[in-house]
Design an enzyme around this catalytic site. Structure first.
Site, mmCIF file in Angstrom:
data_model
loop_
_atom_site.group_PDB
_atom_site.id
_atom_site.type_symbol
_atom_site.label_atom_id
_atom_site.label_comp_id
_atom_site.label_asym_id
_atom_site.label_seq_id
_atom_site.Cartn_x
_atom_site.Cartn_y
_atom_site.Cartn_z
ATOM 1 N N TRP A 371 -28.632 5.109 2.877
ATOM 2 C CA TRP A 371 -28.628 3.971 3.800
ATOM 3 C C TRP A 371 -29.648 2.922 3.396
ATOM 4 O O TRP A 371 -29.795 1.901 4.066
ATOM 5 C CB TRP A 371 -28.904 4.444 5.234
ATOM 6 C CG TRP A 371 -30.341 4.761 5.541
ATOM 7 C CD1 TRP A 371 -31.210 5.485 4.786
ATOM 8 C CD2 TRP A 371 -31.077 4.358 6.700
ATOM 9 N NE1 TRP A 371 -32.437 5.573 5.395
ATOM 10 C CE2 TRP A 371 -32.391 4.897 6.582
ATOM 11 C CE3 TRP A 371 -30.780 3.627 7.843
ATOM 12 C CZ2 TRP A 371 -33.373 4.707 7.552
ATOM 13 C CZ3 TRP A 371 -31.755 3.442 8.810
ATOM 14 C CH2 TRP A 371 -33.034 3.972 8.655
ATOM 15 N N ASP A 372 -30.342 3.147 2.272
ATOM 16 C CA ASP A 372 -31.376 2.221 1.837
ATOM 17 C C ASP A 372 -30.858 0.795 1.658
ATOM 18 O O ASP A 372 -31.637 -0.163 1.702
ATOM 19 C CB ASP A 372 -31.999 2.697 0.526
ATOM 20 C CG ASP A 372 -32.633 4.077 0.648
ATOM 21 O OD1 ASP A 372 -31.930 5.001 1.087
ATOM 22 O OD2 ASP A 372 -33.815 4.228 0.292
ATOM 23 N N GLU A 510 -36.485 12.348 10.222
ATOM 24 C CA GLU A 510 -36.004 13.621 9.690
ATOM 25 C C GLU A 510 -36.867 14.811 10.102
ATOM 26 O O GLU A 510 -36.578 15.948 9.705
ATOM 27 C CB GLU A 510 -35.898 13.522 8.166
ATOM 28 C CG GLU A 510 -34.866 12.495 7.725
ATOM 29 C CD GLU A 510 -34.831 12.268 6.223
ATOM 30 O OE1 GLU A 510 -35.688 12.853 5.521
ATOM 31 O OE2 GLU A 510 -33.962 11.517 5.761
ATOM 32 N N LYS A 631 -41.373 11.254 11.012
ATOM 33 C CA LYS A 631 -41.564 11.047 9.591
ATOM 34 C C LYS A 631 -41.591 9.565 9.259
ATOM 35 O O LYS A 631 -42.346 9.116 8.399
ATOM 36 C CB LYS A 631 -40.448 11.739 8.807
ATOM 37 C CG LYS A 631 -40.475 11.484 7.304
ATOM 38 C CD LYS A 631 -39.311 12.169 6.610
ATOM 39 C CE LYS A 631 -39.294 11.853 5.122
ATOM 40 N NZ LYS A 631 -38.155 12.491 4.426
ATOM 41 N N GLN A 632 -40.760 8.800 9.950
ATOM 42 C CA GLN A 632 -40.613 7.373 9.663
ATOM 43 C C GLN A 632 -40.100 6.690 10.916
ATOM 44 O O GLN A 632 -39.779 7.335 11.912
ATOM 45 C CB GLN A 632 -39.643 7.168 8.503
ATOM 46 C CG GLN A 632 -38.256 7.745 8.748
ATOM 47 C CD GLN A 632 -37.376 7.687 7.531
ATOM 48 O OE1 GLN A 632 -37.289 6.676 6.872
ATOM 49 N NE2 GLN A 632 -36.706 8.783 7.222
#
Length: 833
Positions: A371-372, A510, A631-632
């Site tokens: 998905w970057d 994640e 995580k993000q």
């Protein structure tokens, strides 16, 4: 003096050269541990072919890793029983670089076979040229200096060249030069993560044809041929050396040995020109014939260089993003731009390729598409929109595979895989190795179905920016509709409160793949997913309405979407469930408020760096699903993708009271609990903080700027650049700090430059108009290139105006425009001796 010039060699042209610091990424000498990262950062590419910055005389040995890659060229290995096994991976191509030398009777130069007195490598960003100077002393104390120039042509995507000047400094006699093509390569850079390491090439054949060497190979299972042809010439004092030549044929390689007589101090020029083709290329009968023909027509190194430099000049004019030649950010910004264009260039437009998360710089993530792209397209939309369209067409061509994947889960519509490669089948691994313990563990990341939402978001933003009706009607509507059908089918209705639930899914964070004790089973009503689903359902409905208003633009195969289905989309979009914490902050997912708080001080004291917090907890026998950690960016991704006004409107339309004044508290809540275990996280947070906490936004951006430059000995950059972080960093300056957005057919700017950026100059392409923007703390200046286009409407803060071709408007920002933030921090520089 640049940092790489601190220990200059008076005989080194790079040490004494005058290349501007803001255009030069240099490395002088360097420790072996950081070599993998340096080779990545010295990669040259053109969007079709890329070659890592390994030395021509080096082989894969645990320190060096020569690698060349073609966009979209993948293969899957076969196991011992003849079955396809593991994930598809980008293929390490036959190595075209090999070129070395020796005094007759001596050892061929290779790492470790002579004493390196000095080595200096430099990336000339302006010209797209890799420069190298090497001084070595052999066991007989003969000093030999090499000066090399390397290019991968931006003018012709199939050509690459290596120019070498060899000077025997203190000896005379016979010099032998060995030039070859190595087909014995393997994929070994990421073998430790499983699935794709090994020998991907078979049926290797090579020989000489006149002045050229050639080598062909087939991929083991996809049976795609790749062909490399090489021409090597030598000159002494500018004249053809008329060198004797012998051809050496190996089992997996072919080489030639040239011999010339040299005098101390007299340079020998050796030029190697290479052509590369594969079976996926268009208008090609067979790759070998095409490569040999291309090589025959190719000019000298200097001719290829002139064409290449001209092509790069055009790209730099289109991709200009300047904060000042003396500003410490200017070099990293150009490095980021340069490496983005190595992977995605105008040559990519003609390819069936997606956006590989690690570029064409290595084998990280096996060259897969994630998905970057969500972080890449916004920058490209305003620079090279035809490239965005081509990359979105990669997704559209895999829509049948996405439909099959949705059907396999019992759902309607289309489900794009978390990791994609050639065919569009799911390449996500079911198990992965823990970077903390080295043990294999279940990997549930393949359940991140929100990749569907990222594709749809990108489709709509491309349409808004370009007004490309043909794309919207021919491809975009279908992508939006099939995504809407998947999520509408996944939503379940609860009549007790007239709400829809989406259960058993994963968001971008994640660290949470389920509830405590139920790992891998997913979460319920993730805020990021539910808001995005509501937005996509509305955009799918709107896209259908646009197509209905333009029947002449709709393709003949257009399928009708029943009015009842669109009505259901509208109802779901208004009634998807969100949950809130007691203080009014939007909860990341249902049940998030019941999770435990982590003792952050304890874990920071124990581990320091917490980017691998999830794996650290697992190594302790704990479960990251138990804690309020991320995580993000997850929920905060909504503020990256939408303005505060847009997000407020979306949540309000879903039937909830949402006070935008709670956004700063929401940001603080989740930012405090985020470890930034992904390089994409700091991009999202730098954007989110730009309007509320400029000091932290500034720090986040600086960290993102240094993602691929810092700590070469321990950086994951050795497996490839972080393409999403690269483009996302540039986009923060292009759109976030200028406040640039397209809304209501108006190009809007609301700049708030950080204090330590005095000015920003860039070129954007909006609705096929080239606009030059200058932003400083006092004013905005917008100039439109001359032409026959209609005027476009632009707005700077609350002032709206029409901008005609060939005109310039200047808008004063008024008093108080300069904002306060932290002192400027130096970005991480390449190491030096």
């Amino acid at each position: 003096m640049r940092p790489d010039q601190q220990n200059p060699d008076p005989g080194c042209e790079l040490c004494t050269g005058e290349l501007p610091a803001a255009w030069a990424l240099g490395y002088q000498d360097g420790d072996p541990a950081g070599e993998g990262t340096r080779e990545t950062m010295l990669t040259l590419g053109n969007g079709y072919l890329a070659t890592r910055g390994a030395a021509p005389e080096a082989a894969a040995d645990g320190v060096h890793y020569p690698g060349s890659y073609l966009a979209g060229f993948h293969n899957r290995l076969v196991d011992g029983k003849g079955r396809l096994d593991g994930e598809e991976t980008i293929v390490n191509l036959p190595n075209w670089l090999p070129l070395t030398f020796r005094p007759a009777g001596g050892d061929w130069y290779a790492p470790g076979r002579a004493r390196v007195v000095h080595e200096h490598r430099l990336l000339d960003l302006r010209r797209g040229l890799y420069l190298r100077e090497l001084l070595v002393v052999d066991r007989d104390l003969r000093r030999t200096r090499l000066r090399q120039r390397r290019l991968v042509s931006m003018a012709n995507p199939h050509l690459a060249a290596l120019g070498t000047r060899i000077v025997a400094e203190n000896w005379s006699g016979r010099l032998e030069i060995r030039s070859g093509i190595d087909g014995g390569v393997v994929n070994a850079a990421t073998a430790d993560v499983g699935g794709a390491g090994g020998r991907h090439l078979t049926d290797v054949a090579g020989d000489a044809d006149g002045p050229a060497l050639w080598l062909t190979a087939l991929t083991t299972s996809s049976r795609q041929q790749v062909a490399v042809a090489a021409r090597t010439t030598a000159k002494v004092a500018g004249a053809d050396a008329g060198t004797p030549r012998s051809v050496v044929r190996g089992a997996d390689d072919v080489a030639e040995v040239l011999g010339v007589d040299v005098t101390a101090g007299e340079p020998v020029s050796v030029d190697k020109t290479v052509a590369v083709y594969c079976g996926r290329d268009r208008a090609v009968h067979d790759p070998l014939t095409a490569a040999c023909a291309e090589l025959r027509w190719a000019g000298t190194f200097d001719v290829l260089l002139a064409e290449h430099v001209t092509a790069w000049a055009r790209l730099w004019a289109r991709f200009r993003l300047d904060v000042g030649e003396e500003h410490v950010w200017q070099l990293p910004l150009r490095v980021q731009t340069f490496h983005l264009l190595q992977t995605l260039s105008p040559h990519t437009v003609d390819l069936d390729a997606g956006v590989p998360a690690r570029g064409l710089h290595g084998e990280g993530y096996h060259g897969h598409v994630f998905w970057d792209e969500l972080f890449v397209y916004p920058y490209l939309n305003l620079r090279l929109p035809e490239l965005t369209r081509a990359l979105l067409e990669y997704r559209y061509r895999r829509l049948p595979a996405a439909r099959r994947q949705a059907a396999a889960t019992g759902m309607a519509g289309a489900l794009f895989p978390w990791q994609s490669a050639t065919s569009g089948r799911d390449e996500s691994p079911s198990r992965s190795r823990s970077p903390v313990t080295g043990e294999w563990q279940d990997d549930w990341t393949g359940r991140q179905h929100h990749v569907n939402l990222a594709v749809s978001y990108s489709v709509w933003r491309y349409w808004e920016t370009t007004g490309d009706l043909s794309f919207l009607t021919e491809s975009g509507v279908e992508l939006l509709v099939e995504t809407a059908r998947f999520w509408a089918g996944l939503a379940t209705y609860d009549p007790s409160d007239d709400r829809y639930d989406i259960r058993g899914v994963l968001g971008p964070d994640e660290y949470h793949d389920g509830y405590p004790g139920r790992a891998g089973q997913g979460l319920d009503n993730c805020a990021y997913l539910n808001v995005m689903v509501a937005w996509v359902l509305a955009r799918a409905d709107e896209a259908c309405a646009i197509r209905d208003r333009h029947p002449g633009a709709a393709p003949w195969r257009t399928a009708e979407v029943p009015a009842g289905e669109r009505g259901r989309w509208r109802h779901i979009a208004r009634r998807l469930r969100l949950t809130f914490l007691p203080d009014g902050i939007l909860a990341q997912f249902e049940g998030y408020g019941d999770l435990a708080e982590l003792d952050w001080d304890r874990y920071r004291q124990r581990y320091g760096d917490l980017r691998l917090l999830g794996q650290l907890l697992q190594a302790e026998g704990d479960d990251p699903n138990r804690y309020k950690i991320s995580k993000q960016a997850d929920l905060l991704m909504l503020l990256y993708l939408f303005s505060a006004e847009e997000l407020t409107g979306l949540v309000t339309e879903m039937g909830y009271d949402f006070d935008p004044a709670r956004i700063p508290a929401t940001v603080d809540h989740y930012l405090y609990r985020t470890t930034h275990g992904s390089t994409l996280s700091r991009i999202a947070h730098a954007w989110v903080l730009a309007r509320t906490d400029r000091r932290r936004s500034f720090d986040m951006l600086l960290d993102a700027l240094g993602t691929d430059l810092a700590d070469p000995a321990h950086s994951s950059t050795r497996a490839g650049i972080h393409l999403g972080a690269t483009a996302g960093t540039l986009d923060i300056l292009q759109r976030c700090y200028t406040g640039l957005e397209v809304r209501g057919d108006v190009l809007r700017l609301n700049p708030q430059l950080p204090k330590r950026i005095d000015q920003l100059d860039c070129v954007v392409r909006y609705r096929n108009r080239l606009l030059m923007l200058h932003v400083d703390h006092e004013q905005v200046r917008i100039s439109a290139s001359p032409g026959g286009d209609q005027p476009v409407r632009v707005a700077v803060r609350d002032r709206s105006m029409l901008l005609s071709p060939g005109t310039t408007v200047t808008v004063d920002l008024g008093p108080g425009a300069r904002t306060s933030d932290a002192p400027v921090r130096q970005f991480p520089r390449p190491e030096r001796t």
